[in-house]
Design a protein around this motif. Structure first.
Motif, PDB file in Angstrom:
ATOM      1  N   TRP A 134      11.353  15.794  -0.914  1.00 57.32           N
ATOM      2  CA  TRP A 134      10.876  16.218  -2.226  1.00 57.32           C
ATOM      3  C   TRP A 134      11.957  16.278  -3.293  1.00 57.32           C
ATOM      4  N   ARG A 151       5.322   5.034   1.488  1.00 47.94           N
ATOM      5  CA  ARG A 151       5.705   6.303   2.117  1.00 47.94           C
ATOM      6  C   ARG A 151       6.441   6.080   3.439  1.00 47.94           C
ATOM      7  N   LEU A 158       7.234   9.199  -1.878  1.00 50.95           N
ATOM      8  CA  LEU A 158       5.914   9.612  -2.362  1.00 50.95           C
ATOM      9  C   LEU A 158       5.911   9.530  -3.884  1.00 50.95           C
ATOM     10  N   ARG A 170       2.464  13.384  -8.717  1.00 50.04           N
ATOM     11  CA  ARG A 170       1.931  13.453 -10.071  1.00 50.04           C
ATOM     12  C   ARG A 170       2.723  14.487 -10.876  1.00 50.04           C
ATOM     13  N   VAL A 171       3.154  14.138 -12.081  1.00 45.80           N
ATOM     14  CA  VAL A 171       3.780  15.136 -12.941  1.00 45.80           C
ATOM     15  C   VAL A 171       2.951  15.417 -14.194  1.00 45.80           C
ATOM     16  N   PRO A 230       0.822  -1.217   0.000  1.00 40.98           N
ATOM     17  CA  PRO A 230       0.000   0.000   0.000  1.00 40.98           C
ATOM     18  C   PRO A 230       0.861   1.275   0.000  1.00 40.98           C
ATOM     19  N   LEU A 231       0.275   2.340  -0.501  1.00 37.30           N
ATOM     20  CA  LEU A 231       0.997   3.611  -0.610  1.00 37.30           C
ATOM     21  C   LEU A 231       1.482   4.117   0.752  1.00 37.30           C
ATOM     22  N   THR A 232       0.746   3.792   1.790  1.00 38.80           N
ATOM     23  CA  THR A 232       1.191   4.195   3.136  1.00 38.80           C
ATOM     24  C   THR A 232       2.525   3.523   3.468  1.00 38.80           C
TER      25      THR A 232
END
Lengths: 134, 134, 134, 134
Positions: free
Chosen positions: A117, A48, A54, A57-58, A43-45
């Motif tokens: 980031w 992360r 993360l 979106r680009v 899962p994305l959690t």
């Protein structure tokens, strides 16, 4: 290989024209992506919190083919189009369950970033997992 | 008697604080209400299209007890609190599945209106159905 | 003393009924609150980043009096109802500019929390500022 | 010729990553489009109510270049890219006011439909107005 999940169009998803607002298709693309990673036990959690990454979106694109109304069941399909060192591109389609009609199709490209980031290579686990779905 | 359904907190439901935005609890209250009528074989689309009635919100209230994070499974319960000639009041609770904790509780009161937006008595079928759930 | 600001109802704010969705009134309450703090030279970003405090919602209430349609100008007013050691309660009203009619009124109660999500006393600067608006 | 308007990123526009959610850029594209028609004395409500035409979205695209945070002022610009018999394509850009940086750019293509949802030629008034902005 396509991953599929289904959603109901909620009242709040619609607008004065009586159909799902064009921005909400992107919400359902993303909801499908969330289910996709969960279905792969990644899962994305976890991506992360455990892997420190993360998926930002680009790019996002959608073509609208048929309207989705309140209370309609929709099938959202996700296919992996391309996996690069730092990016993943998904193809999405949304079908109306009532008549099987294609309501929308599009793609979303995302890039792996660290918690500071900075763009980083996809974690090996993520890259391997999504590549297995190519 | 409580009706229950479950939802996933989507990424888009959260805000900079990392938790579900306070306005989105009302979206899930309503999504639960939609499922409630469907479960009674009287979906809101039918109430609108066959019986000519919309259930307009006249009051909404929510107390927030615990945060809901991205990807969390939540149980939303609906109980009929009161049915009057033209109005229905629902009580809602939202629980986090992970720890069973009450995340939010509130109510929504709605009034039946005709397609010309005049308040009208609840259609007999609707009144009987929701009263059976009292 | 009331603080006032104005917004346009966007297409996306409306639903199939052709009016602003009930959850979106809470979005405009909050947008007004954001402007309120900025007008006092104490924007929420500064309260968060310099004073280390978030204002978490603990209760929200709204009564809906008249519909707001797409493209309508609305005036949102904020009054401080009560300031306690750790909490602030705001009263909100939303008026339609076209006919001056009250569309909705409600309140939001929030509590100061530290960045670790512990309830804390309102920073002196915040307490003094909002009390001056009582 | 570019039309420009400015918006504030609201708390609710952001997500757990602390930045504006990717679907919300499309909300601001549309909010800018709404202002664009109003600035030309031909608001979308009039196009709908007097001319009987809705501008339905058929395609949407966005590239994300830089994040927009809570409370940030953004400038949204709209340029008419192409006007055909039944369709209009807008180019959008979103800039952060703080540093002038391009945050996102994309396009939206829409088609004129009658109130019965049939594709129709753009009303002369609309075609002339948007062509004058080419």
């Amino acid at each position: 290989m396509a991953f599929k999940c289904s959603f109901r169009v909620h009242w709040v998803d619609t607008d004065t024209a009586g159909v799902m607002h064009y921005s909400n298709f992107f919400r359902y693309f993303e909801a499908c992506e969330e289910e996709f990673y969960r279905s792969l036990s990644l899962p994305l959690t976890e991506i992360r919190d455990r892997l420190g990454v993360l998926l930002l979106r680009v790019e996002a694109h959608c073509q609208y083919k048929a309207a989705c109304k309140f209370d309609e069941l929709i099938d959202v399909t996700l296919k992996i189009r391309e996996v690069q060192e730092k990016t993943i591109t998904y193809d999405f389609q949304i079908f109306r369950q009532s008549d099987g009609k294609l309501a929308a199709e599009g793609f979303v490209k995302c890039i792996a970033v660290s918690t500071e980031w900075k763009a980083v290579p996809l974690p090996v686990e993520v890259a391997r997992t999504v590549r297995s779905m190519l």
